[in-house]
Design a protein around this motif. Structure first.
Motif: not given
Length: 389
Positions: A51-60, A75-82
């Motif tokens: 839902r947050t796009g983390l999988w797509i960002a990690a794959a990229k 930064a790639e997924a526009s999410c909070n680092e912590r």
């Protein structure tokens, strides 16, 4: 297609290697149960990653051939680092990422990048389904105690998700695997003969769109009673793609008859994809489908590959998942209407019996290549056969 390959891999390389245990120790039982809890927790994190796009960002980032930090992924997924850091640590402990303590670098294993971070959503969508079901836990407890069921209105996102999964299946398999099993129906479509095709319980309507584009001289109709908005979307898509030989209609399959359509014409091919077992009165729906089928017509039915004899399902590694989906959706939506509550594990034996009661005498059942579904090709005796008897 990719979907079938993923499911085949799951079954052949892991699940089918499971061995039946004759007995288990207390410690083994505790370990088993906690393993299930661990999987449930990871499921939530998989869903969040989707839902947050983390999988797509990690794959990229992984495709670029380098490891990355939690800061780079955030930064790639526009999410909070912590939160991303904790998510990465969870998924690493779950075996999906590699970790290099020198610089706190993460890398997503290639197979996980394919099934969780790619365009196909067959596997990751299971996490979404689990999350959607969890929203109704209190309601499930109530019906477990008091009976009844949860109607379709309790699953607003579920049907959109299933339509998305079905779209992948139809794109991959409808023309290559399903339609060739219809024999002369496919030949007649290819020859340019004008046939009438109906999809009962069409959901998002994509199956009829695929066929309408492939066979422009025939007429295709999607029919569903709860997908008003979905059918509006389907109409818009067909219009945008200049596909004029497909229509969609809202209607109740339990009231389906030739009078439901213009000129009272029957259909040469009727399809039902994972829809019969959800019905309030599945036998009535099969009877109605039979009555709407033209002479020499075919009913193509897809349903879950299961046995009507429960003990034959116990060794099936997909059974826990399928029985859960049955109890928490397929069965309960039928019971909510005071229906039969067949559930998706009704099995090929009962399905064949009910198809026979609906007037089908030539019923061929074949396993689909995804190892999850059965394909039923059903015909009624022709009038010429009756005349010769």
């Amino acid at each position: 297609g990719f979907r079938c390959a993923v499911l085949s891999c799951i079954l052949s390389r892991y699940f089918l290697k499971m061995e039946k245990k004759e007995s288990i120790t207390f410690a083994g039982a505790v370990s088993h149960v906690y393993g299930l809890y661990k999987g449930a927790m990871l499921t939530l994190m998989i869903d969040i990653g989707h839902r947050t796009g983390l999988w797509i960002a990690a794959a990229k980032l992984s495709r670029k051939g380098s490891s990355f930090t939690s800061t780079q992924l955030a930064a790639e997924a526009s999410c909070n680092e912590r939160y991303v850091r904790e998510w990465l640590r969870t998924m690493t402990c779950g075996g999906m990422f590699q970790y290099d303590s020198n610089g706190e670098l993460f890398s997503l294993e290639k197979p996980y990048a394919m099934i969780l971070g790619g365009p196909q959503k067959t596997v990751v969508s299971m996490a979404l389904i689990s999350s959607l079901f969890s929203r109704n836990l209190d309601k499930y407890v109530d019906v477990f105690k008091n009976g009844g069921g949860l109607g379709y209105e309790h699953f607003p996102e579920f049907h959109g998700l299933m339509a998305e999964l079905s779209k992948q299946n139809f794109d991959d398999n409808l023309l290559k695997e399903y339609m060739p099993r219809t024999g002369d129906i496919l030949d007649r479509l290819k020859s340019g003969e004008k046939l009438r095709v109906l999809d009962v319980g069409c959901g998002g309507g994509h199956a009829m769109l695929v066929l309408a584009k492939e066979f422009p001289k025939s007429e295709f109709l999607g029919f569903d009673f709860f997908s008003g908005k979905a059918l509006d979307t389907a109409r818009s898509i067909a219009k945008s793609q200049n596909v004029g030989n497909v229509q969609y209609k809202v209607g109740d399959a339990s009231k389906l008859s030739v009078d439901s359509f213009e000129a009272g014409l029957k259909f040469d091919l009727i399809c039902g994809f994972d829809v019969i077992h959800d019905q309030k009165d599945p036998q009535l729906v099969l009877d109605n489908i039979s009555s709407c089928l033209a002479e020499n017509g075919v009913f193509l039915m897809q349903d879950v590959a299961a046995s009507s004899n429960f003990h034959e399902n116990i060794s099936n590694p997909m059974s826990p998942l399928l029985f859960t989906m049955s109890a928490l959706h397929c069965m309960t939506v039928s019971l909510a209407q005071d229906g039969a509550g067949l559930g998706n594990m009704w099995g090929r034996q009962l399905a064949t019996k009910m198809l026979g009661q609906a007037g089908f005498t030539d019923i061929n059942v074949a396993a689909a290549s995804d190892h999850v579904n059965d394909i039923f090709i059903c015909r009624k005796p022709s009038r010429s056969l009756h005349a010769n008897i």
